[in-house]
Design a protein around this motif. Sequence first.
Motif, PDB file in Angstrom:
ATOM      1  N   GLY A  56      28.266 -45.707 -17.199  1.00  0.00           N
ATOM      2  CA  GLY A  56      28.310 -46.866 -18.065  1.00  0.00           C
ATOM      3  C   GLY A  56      28.849 -48.224 -17.304  1.00  0.00           C
ATOM      4  O   GLY A  56      28.383 -49.127 -17.448  1.00  0.00           O
ATOM      5  N   LYS A  64      34.398 -46.698  -4.479  1.00  0.00           N
ATOM      6  CA  LYS A  64      35.453 -45.887  -5.477  1.00  0.00           C
ATOM      7  C   LYS A  64      35.903 -44.775  -4.317  1.00  0.00           C
ATOM      8  O   LYS A  64      37.072 -44.597  -4.482  1.00  0.00           O
ATOM      9  CB  LYS A  64      34.730 -45.272  -6.512  1.00  0.00           C
ATOM     10  CG  LYS A  64      35.581 -44.464  -7.486  1.00  0.00           C
ATOM     11  CD  LYS A  64      35.205 -44.604  -9.044  1.00  0.00           C
ATOM     12  CE  LYS A  64      34.476 -43.559  -9.687  1.00  0.00           C
ATOM     13  NZ  LYS A  64      34.287 -43.549 -10.882  1.00  0.00           N
ATOM     14  N   ASP A  85      31.073 -35.244 -20.281  1.00  0.00           N
ATOM     15  CA  ASP A  85      31.822 -35.414 -21.539  1.00  0.00           C
ATOM     16  C   ASP A  85      30.910 -36.444 -22.107  1.00  0.00           C
ATOM     17  O   ASP A  85      31.535 -37.506 -22.759  1.00  0.00           O
ATOM     18  CB  ASP A  85      33.342 -35.366 -21.708  1.00  0.00           C
ATOM     19  CG  ASP A  85      33.627 -35.118 -22.942  1.00  0.00           C
ATOM     20  OD1 ASP A  85      33.153 -34.223 -23.407  1.00  0.00           O
ATOM     21  OD2 ASP A  85      34.094 -36.228 -23.332  1.00  0.00           O
ATOM     22  N   TYR A 171      35.345 -38.043 -28.179  1.00  0.00           N
ATOM     23  CA  TYR A 171      34.911 -39.154 -27.376  1.00  0.00           C
ATOM     24  C   TYR A 171      35.701 -39.572 -26.570  1.00  0.00           C
ATOM     25  O   TYR A 171      35.482 -40.064 -25.173  1.00  0.00           O
ATOM     26  CB  TYR A 171      34.722 -40.285 -28.342  1.00  0.00           C
ATOM     27  CG  TYR A 171      33.968 -41.448 -27.659  1.00  0.00           C
ATOM     28  CD1 TYR A 171      32.638 -41.542 -27.257  1.00  0.00           C
ATOM     29  CD2 TYR A 171      34.546 -42.565 -27.933  1.00  0.00           C
ATOM     30  CE1 TYR A 171      32.061 -42.864 -26.711  1.00  0.00           C
ATOM     31  CE2 TYR A 171      33.982 -43.833 -27.431  1.00  0.00           C
ATOM     32  CZ  TYR A 171      32.805 -43.597 -26.903  1.00  0.00           C
ATOM     33  OH  TYR A 171      32.257 -44.819 -26.390  1.00  0.00           O
ATOM     34  N   GLU A 175      36.922 -40.788 -21.388  1.00  0.00           N
ATOM     35  CA  GLU A 175      37.619 -41.949 -20.466  1.00  0.00           C
ATOM     36  C   GLU A 175      38.458 -40.905 -19.206  1.00  0.00           C
ATOM     37  O   GLU A 175      38.960 -40.219 -19.651  1.00  0.00           O
ATOM     38  CB  GLU A 175      38.492 -42.631 -21.662  1.00  0.00           C
ATOM     39  CG  GLU A 175      39.088 -43.950 -20.875  1.00  0.00           C
ATOM     40  CD  GLU A 175      40.060 -43.895 -19.751  1.00  0.00           C
ATOM     41  OE1 GLU A 175      40.154 -44.766 -18.947  1.00  0.00           O
ATOM     42  OE2 GLU A 175      40.969 -42.766 -19.788  1.00  0.00           O
ATOM     43  N   GLU A 176      38.118 -41.529 -18.132  1.00  0.00           N
ATOM     44  CA  GLU A 176      38.494 -40.911 -16.945  1.00  0.00           C
ATOM     45  C   GLU A 176      40.003 -40.270 -17.128  1.00  0.00           C
ATOM     46  O   GLU A 176      40.280 -39.239 -16.603  1.00  0.00           O
ATOM     47  CB  GLU A 176      38.284 -41.364 -15.661  1.00  0.00           C
ATOM     48  CG  GLU A 176      38.864 -42.911 -15.390  1.00  0.00           C
ATOM     49  CD  GLU A 176      38.449 -43.248 -14.217  1.00  0.00           C
ATOM     50  OE1 GLU A 176      37.822 -42.695 -13.081  1.00  0.00           O
ATOM     51  OE2 GLU A 176      39.003 -44.327 -13.799  1.00  0.00           O
ATOM     52  N   LYS A 193      46.343 -47.910 -15.903  1.00  0.00           N
ATOM     53  CA  LYS A 193      45.666 -48.099 -14.781  1.00  0.00           C
ATOM     54  C   LYS A 193      45.827 -49.593 -14.000  1.00  0.00           C
ATOM     55  O   LYS A 193      45.529 -50.520 -14.883  1.00  0.00           O
ATOM     56  CB  LYS A 193      43.903 -47.863 -14.612  1.00  0.00           C
ATOM     57  CG  LYS A 193      43.383 -46.471 -15.301  1.00  0.00           C
ATOM     58  CD  LYS A 193      42.138 -46.413 -14.848  1.00  0.00           C
ATOM     59  CE  LYS A 193      41.256 -46.836 -15.893  1.00  0.00           C
ATOM     60  NZ  LYS A 193      39.701 -46.441 -15.785  1.00  0.00           N
ATOM     61  N   PHE A 196      44.808 -46.208 -10.361  1.00  0.00           N
ATOM     62  CA  PHE A 196      43.620 -45.528 -10.443  1.00  0.00           C
ATOM     63  C   PHE A 196      43.863 -44.018  -9.868  1.00  0.00           C
ATOM     64  O   PHE A 196      44.389 -43.795  -8.966  1.00  0.00           O
ATOM     65  CB  PHE A 196      42.655 -46.245  -9.809  1.00  0.00           C
ATOM     66  CG  PHE A 196      42.410 -47.591 -10.618  1.00  0.00           C
ATOM     67  CD1 PHE A 196      41.389 -47.776 -11.307  1.00  0.00           C
ATOM     68  CD2 PHE A 196      43.015 -48.701  -9.980  1.00  0.00           C
ATOM     69  CE1 PHE A 196      41.300 -48.996 -12.069  1.00  0.00           C
ATOM     70  CE2 PHE A 196      42.679 -49.729 -10.780  1.00  0.00           C
ATOM     71  CZ  PHE A 196      41.685 -50.030 -11.840  1.00  0.00           C
ATOM     72  N   PRO A 197      42.961 -43.107 -10.627  1.00  0.00           N
ATOM     73  CA  PRO A 197      42.752 -41.843 -10.103  1.00  0.00           C
ATOM     74  C   PRO A 197      42.515 -41.478  -8.854  1.00  0.00           C
ATOM     75  O   PRO A 197      42.825 -40.375  -8.235  1.00  0.00           O
ATOM     76  CB  PRO A 197      41.887 -41.165 -11.077  1.00  0.00           C
ATOM     77  CG  PRO A 197      41.531 -42.188 -12.274  1.00  0.00           C
ATOM     78  CD  PRO A 197      41.983 -43.503 -11.844  1.00  0.00           C
ATOM     79  N   SER A 289      28.572 -48.716 -27.537  1.00  0.00           N
ATOM     80  CA  SER A 289      29.488 -49.779 -26.838  1.00  0.00           C
ATOM     81  C   SER A 289      28.958 -50.807 -26.156  1.00  0.00           C
ATOM     82  O   SER A 289      29.549 -51.152 -24.967  1.00  0.00           O
ATOM     83  CB  SER A 289      30.795 -49.250 -26.394  1.00  0.00           C
ATOM     84  OG  SER A 289      30.271 -48.223 -25.506  1.00  0.00           O
ATOM     85  N   ARG A 313      25.730 -55.120 -21.774  1.00  0.00           N
ATOM     86  CA  ARG A 313      26.003 -54.439 -20.575  1.00  0.00           C
ATOM     87  C   ARG A 313      24.728 -53.307 -20.740  1.00  0.00           C
ATOM     88  O   ARG A 313      24.418 -52.661 -21.690  1.00  0.00           O
ATOM     89  CB  ARG A 313      27.306 -53.719 -20.685  1.00  0.00           C
ATOM     90  CG  ARG A 313      28.437 -54.725 -20.345  1.00  0.00           C
ATOM     91  CD  ARG A 313      29.874 -53.973 -20.472  1.00  0.00           C
ATOM     92  NE  ARG A 313      29.711 -53.125 -21.494  1.00  0.00           N
ATOM     93  CZ  ARG A 313      30.042 -51.621 -21.471  1.00  0.00           C
ATOM     94  NH1 ARG A 313      29.639 -51.092 -20.291  1.00  0.00           N
ATOM     95  NH2 ARG A 313      29.966 -51.080 -22.511  1.00  0.00           N
TER      96      ARG A 313
END
Length: 432
Positions: A56, A64, A85, A171, A175-176, A193, A196-197, A289, A313
């Motif tokens: 999305g 990344k 998910d 839901y 979100e990561e 964040k 970041f992961p 969204s 978007r």
Amino acid sequence: MEKPLTQHIVPGRAPLSLKEYEKVGGYQSVRKILKEMAPADVQNLVKASDLRGRGGAGFNTGLKWSFVPMGPEVAKPKYLVANADEMEPGTFKDRVLLEGNPHQLIEGMIVAAYAIDASISYIFMRWAYKVAAREIIKALDEAYEAGYLGENILGSGFNLDMHLHTGVGRYMCGEETALLNALEGKRANPRAKPPFPQVSGLFGKPTIVNNVETLCCLPHIINNGAEWFKGLSKTGDAGTKLYGISGRVKTPGCWELPMGTTIRELIEEHGGGMQDGYLFKGLLPGGASTDFLVEEHLDLPMDYTAIQAAGSRMGTGTMIILDDQTCPVGFVHNLQHFFAQESCGFCTPCREGLPWVEKILLAIDRGEGKPEHLLTLDFHTKYLGPGNTFCALAPGAMEPLQSALKYFREDFERHIHEQHCPWSKAKVWQPS
Ligand code: NAI
């Protein structure tokens, strides 16, 4: 299109077994990277392909990956997570890939894990995707058996374990960072964040979270190259895209098409046009969204750049159509009900703001609206907007609301003026 992601997916037929998948070129990309490419080569190729995240947000995938620290001194293990998910309203594209060709996802995950030198991977899957879970488990067993997963894969020295983890139907888990908390067995609240992961993710270790469709592009990019991938698109955003349509079109569905296919082509050719007796009023381009687009936008290409320039978007690329016989206030109220229910409650604007928005919309829809309600809604679209909340849930929820207030304001005003829903006798379609 030489090798679309969906080429081996036949509706109603069981997915290809490992043997069948190998016969049509399956796992060739794994053989290729392990034999001929260093992780940095894989990263560079994917960066050059301009692949953007299909969950999305559209963040450049190679870029990344490049944030993940590499080298022998980096604390191990590193993790890869497939975000399966899929819970965005109106979105059912990853489900097609999961149920239809599970080996393709596993192959893509091996490529991604190799590129970032991850040794443990998870498929975090929506709880309700039971068929997908069954097919993934079967495919994982076959992949382990054949030596594509586990220790010393194909004699290369590269090790990778892969596990299926099913969520509990929230839901928020998409979100990561909330997803990572859930994987760690904690409450699925989002994390701040940065970091970041990619730097500090699962159990504080470097982690990449990629969407299922993104991962399924990877074997094809490795086998066919970056230029091939870019050439599949009709516009500047690379590749193909799984587009979907729900709402009152004649043939709702999900199709893989060149990126940049116009909205009009999607609705009229693939969706079969509006059902008899219904007129097009607006659409949400990529799940709930995103901001509404209207008639004037129908000739836009569905890609990240063009849809953003139009004030919305592309999101997940699966559109929800609003027709002339569905009340826009009721439609938006239904979405806000979903978002309010799915707020994790962690940050105050989202926890308190979304139910308030829902309540006001319900009042307007019931004919109990007051003129000042519109100002309160306008205020909330800013108050719950980007920068004021911990994650993108509430800002995402405000996108259909702010654009409905822009494009369908007269309909809101009519409800308040007439103290009645003008559509109240019409049959109301509600997005699931
Ligand atoms: P985001 O734009 O914050 O991040 C997208 C990705 O890029 C993340 O992996 C993030 O780590 C990375 N990233 C972004 N900025 C970065 C930076 N400065 N440095 C390093 N990495 C960076 O978007 P987010 O919150 O992850 O996702 C929101 C999107 O998810 C929305 O666009 C929405 O359409 C979509 N969504 C999809 C759902 C589905 O079921 N597929 C459900 C809910 C939302």
